[in-house]
Write a protein that holds these residues in place. Structure first.
Motif, PDB file in Angstrom:
ATOM      1  N   THR A   1      21.468  39.850  51.119  1.00  0.00           N
ATOM      2  CA  THR A   1      20.674  39.187  50.073  1.00  0.00           C
ATOM      3  C   THR A   1      21.541  38.603  48.965  1.00  0.00           C
ATOM      4  OG1 THR A   1      20.350  41.256  48.871  1.00  0.00           O
ATOM      5  CG2 THR A   1      18.671  40.665  50.513  1.00  0.00           C
ATOM      6  N   THR A   2      22.846  38.544  49.173  1.00  0.00           N
ATOM      7  CA  THR A   2      23.760  37.965  48.187  1.00  0.00           C
ATOM      8  C   THR A   2      24.117  36.544  48.612  1.00  0.00           C
ATOM      9  OG1 THR A   2      24.698  40.145  47.733  1.00  0.00           O
ATOM     10  CG2 THR A   2      25.979  38.236  47.011  1.00  0.00           C
ATOM     11  N   SER A   3      23.775  35.562  47.751  1.00  0.00           N
ATOM     12  CA  SER A   3      24.128  34.162  48.037  1.00  0.00           C
ATOM     13  C   SER A   3      25.590  33.904  47.746  1.00  0.00           C
ATOM     14  CB  SER A   3      23.283  33.209  47.200  1.00  0.00           C
ATOM     15  OG  SER A   3      21.942  33.274  47.592  1.00  0.00           O
ATOM     16  N   TRP A   4      26.044  34.337  46.572  1.00  0.00           N
ATOM     17  CA  TRP A   4      27.431  34.166  46.189  1.00  0.00           C
ATOM     18  C   TRP A   4      27.762  35.107  45.050  1.00  0.00           C
ATOM     19  CZ3 TRP A   4      27.435  32.940  41.105  1.00  0.00           C
ATOM     20  CH2 TRP A   4      26.405  32.165  40.595  1.00  0.00           C
ATOM     21  N   ALA A   5      29.050  35.296  44.841  1.00  0.00           N
ATOM     22  CA  ALA A   5      29.530  36.137  43.752  1.00  0.00           C
ATOM     23  C   ALA A   5      30.576  35.365  42.959  1.00  0.00           C
ATOM     24  CB  ALA A   5      30.131  37.428  44.305  1.00  0.00           C
ATOM     25  N   ALA A   6      30.468  35.436  41.635  1.00  0.00           N
ATOM     26  CA  ALA A   6      31.462  34.802  40.759  1.00  0.00           C
ATOM     27  C   ALA A   6      32.221  35.910  40.042  1.00  0.00           C
ATOM     28  CB  ALA A   6      30.781  33.883  39.749  1.00  0.00           C
ATOM     29  N   LEU A   7      33.519  35.905  40.210  1.00  0.00           N
ATOM     30  CA  LEU A   7      34.373  36.949  39.664  1.00  0.00           C
ATOM     31  C   LEU A   7      35.224  36.382  38.542  1.00  0.00           C
ATOM     32  CD1 LEU A   7      35.556  39.889  40.230  1.00  0.00           C
ATOM     33  CD2 LEU A   7      37.359  38.692  41.458  1.00  0.00           C
ATOM     34  N   THR A   8      35.296  37.125  37.442  1.00  0.00           N
ATOM     35  CA  THR A   8      36.219  36.778  36.359  1.00  0.00           C
ATOM     36  C   THR A   8      37.129  37.970  36.140  1.00  0.00           C
ATOM     37  OG1 THR A   8      34.546  35.413  35.282  1.00  0.00           O
ATOM     38  CG2 THR A   8      36.434  36.058  33.942  1.00  0.00           C
ATOM     39  N   VAL A   9      38.418  37.767  36.335  1.00  0.00           N
ATOM     40  CA  VAL A   9      39.396  38.815  36.057  1.00  0.00           C
ATOM     41  C   VAL A   9      39.677  38.758  34.555  1.00  0.00           C
ATOM     42  CG1 VAL A   9      41.764  39.587  36.460  1.00  0.00           C
ATOM     43  CG2 VAL A   9      40.392  38.722  38.364  1.00  0.00           C
ATOM     44  N   THR A  10      39.375  39.839  33.870  1.00  0.00           N
ATOM     45  CA  THR A  10      39.541  39.858  32.411  1.00  0.00           C
ATOM     46  C   THR A  10      40.868  40.453  31.971  1.00  0.00           C
ATOM     47  OG1 THR A  10      38.358  41.973  32.273  1.00  0.00           O
ATOM     48  CG2 THR A  10      37.058  39.934  32.009  1.00  0.00           C
ATOM     49  N   ASN A  11      41.463  41.319  32.832  1.00  0.00           N
ATOM     50  CA  ASN A  11      42.734  41.928  32.462  1.00  0.00           C
ATOM     51  C   ASN A  11      43.331  42.594  33.698  1.00  0.00           C
ATOM     52  OD1 ASN A  11      44.849  42.736  30.852  1.00  0.00           O
ATOM     53  ND2 ASN A  11      43.780  44.500  29.983  1.00  0.00           N
ATOM     54  N   VAL A  12      44.629  42.741  33.673  1.00  0.00           N
ATOM     55  CA  VAL A  12      45.336  43.477  34.712  1.00  0.00           C
ATOM     56  C   VAL A  12      46.278  44.443  34.022  1.00  0.00           C
ATOM     57  CG1 VAL A  12      46.934  43.333  36.668  1.00  0.00           C
ATOM     58  CG2 VAL A  12      45.216  41.547  36.331  1.00  0.00           C
ATOM     59  N   SER A  13      46.223  45.704  34.422  1.00  0.00           N
ATOM     60  CA  SER A  13      47.115  46.706  33.860  1.00  0.00           C
ATOM     61  C   SER A  13      47.623  47.567  35.008  1.00  0.00           C
ATOM     62  CB  SER A  13      46.354  47.559  32.833  1.00  0.00           C
ATOM     63  OG  SER A  13      47.203  48.568  32.317  1.00  0.00           O
ATOM     64  N   GLY A  14      48.889  47.346  35.374  1.00  0.00           N
ATOM     65  CA  GLY A  14      49.458  48.061  36.514  1.00  0.00           C
ATOM     66  C   GLY A  14      48.720  47.689  37.789  1.00  0.00           C
ATOM     67  N   ASN A  15      48.132  48.693  38.455  1.00  0.00           N
ATOM     68  CA  ASN A  15      47.381  48.465  39.692  1.00  0.00           C
ATOM     69  C   ASN A  15      45.878  48.335  39.454  1.00  0.00           C
ATOM     70  OD1 ASN A  15      49.689  48.526  41.172  1.00  0.00           O
ATOM     71  ND2 ASN A  15      49.443  50.616  41.904  1.00  0.00           N
ATOM     72  N   THR A  16      45.476  48.244  38.204  1.00  0.00           N
ATOM     73  CA  THR A  16      44.053  48.161  37.873  1.00  0.00           C
ATOM     74  C   THR A  16      43.700  46.739  37.454  1.00  0.00           C
ATOM     75  OG1 THR A  16      44.102  50.458  37.147  1.00  0.00           O
ATOM     76  CG2 THR A  16      42.200  49.138  36.464  1.00  0.00           C
ATOM     77  N   VAL A  17      42.648  46.216  38.083  1.00  0.00           N
ATOM     78  CA  VAL A  17      42.178  44.864  37.804  1.00  0.00           C
ATOM     79  C   VAL A  17      40.794  44.985  37.176  1.00  0.00           C
ATOM     80  CG1 VAL A  17      41.633  42.611  38.802  1.00  0.00           C
ATOM     81  CG2 VAL A  17      43.443  44.014  39.814  1.00  0.00           C
ATOM     82  N   TYR A  18      40.679  44.522  35.924  1.00  0.00           N
ATOM     83  CA  TYR A  18      39.403  44.573  35.200  1.00  0.00           C
ATOM     84  C   TYR A  18      38.665  43.256  35.425  1.00  0.00           C
ATOM     85  CZ  TYR A  18      41.500  48.642  33.072  1.00  0.00           C
ATOM     86  OH  TYR A  18      42.096  49.874  32.883  1.00  0.00           O
ATOM     87  N   VAL A  19      37.374  43.382  35.744  1.00  0.00           N
ATOM     88  CA  VAL A  19      36.612  42.195  36.114  1.00  0.00           C
ATOM     89  C   VAL A  19      35.209  42.202  35.510  1.00  0.00           C
ATOM     90  CG1 VAL A  19      37.829  41.999  38.327  1.00  0.00           C
ATOM     91  CG2 VAL A  19      35.641  43.195  38.235  1.00  0.00           C
ATOM     92  N   ASP A  20      34.644  40.997  35.440  1.00  0.00           N
ATOM     93  CA  ASP A  20      33.215  40.782  35.228  1.00  0.00           C
ATOM     94  C   ASP A  20      32.740  40.077  36.485  1.00  0.00           C
ATOM     95  OD1 ASP A  20      33.082  41.911  32.668  1.00  0.00           O
ATOM     96  OD2 ASP A  20      33.656  40.011  31.720  1.00  0.00           O
ATOM     97  N   LEU A  21      31.576  40.459  36.974  1.00  0.00           N
ATOM     98  CA  LEU A  21      31.077  39.933  38.232  1.00  0.00           C
ATOM     99  C   LEU A  21      29.621  39.523  38.083  1.00  0.00           C
ATOM    100  CD1 LEU A  21      31.471  39.632  41.363  1.00  0.00           C
ATOM    101  CD2 LEU A  21      30.643  41.988  41.534  1.00  0.00           C
ATOM    102  N   SER A  22      29.299  38.339  38.582  1.00  0.00           N
ATOM    103  CA  SER A  22      27.910  37.871  38.667  1.00  0.00           C
ATOM    104  C   SER A  22      27.624  37.625  40.135  1.00  0.00           C
ATOM    105  CB  SER A  22      27.728  36.565  37.892  1.00  0.00           C
ATOM    106  OG  SER A  22      28.006  36.756  36.531  1.00  0.00           O
ATOM    107  N   ALA A  23      26.495  38.161  40.605  1.00  0.00           N
ATOM    108  CA  ALA A  23      26.133  37.992  42.015  1.00  0.00           C
ATOM    109  C   ALA A  23      24.739  37.386  42.098  1.00  0.00           C
ATOM    110  CB  ALA A  23      26.175  39.333  42.738  1.00  0.00           C
TER     111      ALA A  23
END
Length: 167
Positions: A115-137
């Protein structure tokens, strides 16, 4: 001769030629176009501009945004959502979906995106191996689900997620 009359004459002449060129059933009859006699002036219809056409195109899904191409861990998360948007669930599964499925099967994982048409991802920060994101689906029913959180990446694969649904 104006364009309307020219069109009428052309249609009548074409109809007459077509009537003469109807073959008998089962036999091939060639159609021969007669050339204009010498010293004949052939009138061309005036050039008429076609009316502009309106084409409606559905807007494409939003682009994935990322901070810098030099963050390989961010590129892994971006590749994961790119695969989901392309409906390439096997690639998404191999990029970490198998870990995010928490023991579920590949089939149930792929079905989870039905039921997911598409997802838009925004990477807000990267710290080491951690990727911080905002996601709209965007869902197939038109609704929008939003999430915020982080993904942990190791060895080119997502190893964990801490995502919270906002709406």
């Amino acid at each position: 001769m104006d364009a309307k009359k020219w069109a009428t004459v052309t249609l009548l002449a074409a109809g007459a030629l077509a009537a003469c060129a109807v073959p008998n059933q089962g036999t091939a009859t060639p159609v021969v176009a007669a050339a204009a006699p010498p010293n004949t002036i052939v009138l061309q219809p005036p050039a008429v501009a076609a009316p502009p056409q309106t084409v409606y195109v559905a807007p494409p899904p939003p682009q994935t945004v990322y901070p810098a191409p030099s963050a390989p861990v961010a590129r892994t998360v971006i590749a994961y959502y790119d695969a989901i948007n392309r409906r390439d669930f096997l690639t998404a599964w191999n990029l970490g979906g198998q870990r995010l499925a928490k023991g579920g099967t590949y089939a149930s994982y792929a079905k989870g995106y039905a039921t997911t048409s598409w997802a838009a991802l925004t990477v807000t920060n990267v710290s080491g191996n951690t990727v911080y994101v905002d996601l709209s689906a965007r869902q197939t029913d038109g609704s929008l689900r939003t999430f915020s959180g982080s993904y942990t990446v190791s060895g080119g694969s997502i190893t964990g997620a801490d995502m919270k649904r906002l709406s």
